[in-house]
Each structure stands twice: as structure tokens, then as C-alpha cells.
Write a protein that holds these residues in place. Sequence first.
Motif, short mmCIF file in Angstrom:
data_model
loop_
_atom_site.label_atom_id
_atom_site.label_comp_id
_atom_site.label_asym_id
_atom_site.label_seq_id
_atom_site.Cartn_x
_atom_site.Cartn_y
_atom_site.Cartn_z
N ALA A 49 0.85 -1.20 0.00
CA ALA A 49 0.00 0.00 0.00
C ALA A 49 0.88 1.24 0.00
O ALA A 49 2.04 1.19 0.41
CB ALA A 49 -0.92 0.02 1.21
N TYR A 60 -3.65 0.33 -3.14
CA TYR A 60 -3.42 -0.94 -2.50
C TYR A 60 -3.13 -2.02 -3.53
O TYR A 60 -3.65 -1.99 -4.65
CB TYR A 60 -4.66 -1.36 -1.70
CG TYR A 60 -4.99 -0.46 -0.54
CD1 TYR A 60 -5.83 0.63 -0.70
CD2 TYR A 60 -4.45 -0.71 0.72
CE1 TYR A 60 -6.13 1.46 0.37
CE2 TYR A 60 -4.75 0.12 1.79
CZ TYR A 60 -5.59 1.20 1.61
OH TYR A 60 -5.89 2.02 2.67
N LYS A 65 -6.51 -5.11 -0.72
CA LYS A 65 -7.77 -4.39 -0.85
C LYS A 65 -8.87 -5.03 -0.01
O LYS A 65 -9.05 -6.25 -0.04
CB LYS A 65 -8.20 -4.33 -2.31
CG LYS A 65 -7.40 -3.37 -3.15
CD LYS A 65 -7.87 -3.40 -4.60
CE LYS A 65 -7.02 -2.50 -5.47
NZ LYS A 65 -7.39 -2.58 -6.90
#
Length: 122
Positions: A49, A60, A65
Amino acid sequence: QVQPVESGGGLVQAGGSLRLSCAASGRTFSSYAMGWFRQSPGKEREFVAVISGSGRTTYYADSAKGRFTISRDNASNTVFLRMNSLKPDDTAVYYCAAGPLVTRLAELYDRWGQGTQVTVSS
């Protein structure tokens, strides 16, 4: 220049949560994008990230995610990575890095921390 120092790693069971912290020295912290990467044995370092200097932009990896959240507090020169629903595949050394660009590319980051170990047991 900032120098990142990670903390917060540890051993957690699958499905659990951890919050990693990265404290960065230096007066220009808010001008740096901050990224989290990870590396497990036998694998290349991979992007997790990134957050912009203002905190308004985040990206991300697909694997992160919906489970991980990156945030930052410029008043305390700290960036965080909240990790939920952890899986054994998340086991790795997690690194914090500072750079001028919001990017997934590790080679574009100038400063790296020494890493913190995250181990997720099944």
C-alpha cells in the motif's frame, strides 16, 4: 530526509488483526509518500500500500484491498497499516519506505526501514 522505523509486528492467528506503525524522523515528513512493502522467504519484495503526503490518495495491492488500511498522522510523523482478516499468506517482513512519488515501484523509494516481522498462524 526522513528515516522510517517500523513497529507493531508479531504473531497472530489467521483471521486476526494487527496494526503496524512507521515513525519517521525529519521535518519534511508530510512531503513524502509513504509505502508499505513486504517480503517473505524465497520471494521478491512486493508492494502492499502507499499513501500520499497529504493522506488524500491511497493505493493498495489486490491482495490488500478490503483487508488493509493505510493512514498517516503528519503531526506525529507516523504512518500506519491496519491489517484485518489476516491469512497465513500474509506472513512476511513488512517494510516502510519514504519517497517523492505515490508509486508501487520499490526502486523509486529513497528511504527504507529495517522491517518488522508479521507471522500469521493457521
